[in-house]
Design an enzyme around this catalytic site. Sequence first.
Site, PDB file in Angstrom:
ATOM      1  N   GLU A 101      64.172 -76.611  46.796  1.00 56.82           N
ATOM      2  CA  GLU A 101      64.059 -75.156  46.914  1.00 56.82           C
ATOM      3  C   GLU A 101      62.761 -74.803  47.653  1.00 56.82           C
ATOM      4  OE1 GLU A 101      63.763 -71.456  43.735  1.00 56.82           O
ATOM      5  OE2 GLU A 101      65.094 -73.135  43.264  1.00 56.82           O
ATOM      6  N   ASP A 103      60.611 -71.256  48.311  1.00 53.70           N
ATOM      7  CA  ASP A 103      60.589 -69.897  47.745  1.00 53.70           C
ATOM      8  C   ASP A 103      59.581 -68.951  48.372  1.00 53.70           C
ATOM      9  OD1 ASP A 103      62.383 -70.697  45.822  1.00 53.70           O
ATOM     10  OD2 ASP A 103      60.947 -70.771  44.188  1.00 53.70           O
ATOM     11  N   GLU A 105      58.682 -65.170  46.786  1.00 58.93           N
ATOM     12  CA  GLU A 105      58.952 -64.159  45.765  1.00 58.93           C
ATOM     13  C   GLU A 105      57.876 -63.082  45.864  1.00 58.93           C
ATOM     14  OE1 GLU A 105      61.299 -66.050  42.041  1.00 58.93           O
ATOM     15  OE2 GLU A 105      59.152 -66.478  42.086  1.00 58.93           O
TER      16      GLU A 105
END
Length: 279
Positions: A101, A103, A105
């Site tokens: 993953e 990311d 955010e």
Amino acid sequence: MGFSSYEYSVLVLVLAMMVATASASNFYQDFDMTWGDHRAKIFNGGQLLSLSLDKVSGSGFQSKREYLFGRIDMQLKLVAGNSAGTVTAYYLSSQGPTHDEIDFEFLGNLSGDPYILHTNVFTQGKGNREQQFYLWFDPTRNFHTYSVIWNPRQIIFLVDNTPIRLFRNAESMGVPFPKNQPMRIYSSLWNADDWATRGGLVKTDWSKGPFTAYYRNFRAYTSTSSNSFSNSAWQDQELDANSRRRLRWVQKNFMIYNYCTDYKRFPQGLPLECKNSKV
């Protein structure tokens, strides 16, 4: 009439630009709305997408296809005003307990306080590689481009084409690197007021809702899809001297957390890849 080498080069460039324009993204073609019912919307003929959050539910979408290496660009305009308690997540991920993953955010905040950009990298199901930043602009006033360059040697996080984070392949040190699992692109807008703003001290003010984030100008540069741009610079992309200076500028002035300097969190020693993290 024959072409000079210069005229031929210009012609090739123009044709490439025409192909790129023809394959420009359309959210109807590239993404599925996955949850949130009417809170996830595509409009302007597929050129604009919005996610909304209210007290009942957030919303999200995912890409129709998977990607294994490439450059991914997306323009976002984040929730304006009092966004405390909300999280806008934009990331690549594979599936399963040993997933990889990458990311972005965006952690909302009270009006006038800056967003926090939270980044992380998971390899074979293990994350805990957080770096957090303030941005040098208001991400709610205009669209800005958030990008990932992912090739077998490194992952580069960029904001408006300025690198903010570099995660190098450290397999030679025993650190797994995402290179075998294709990933989809996901995004969601959701309520996380138990932790997102000041560790959960500031809760979501539902009287300010619904909260909405906007997306446009998705681009995927890969070597495997006829629906993606053919630009292959990402395959060998390294940070040049100017990019390294920009990265150091961001990390000196806007980084607010780096797991590679958190000795209290890792009393037995920092993660191995931290030895490989200097720019």
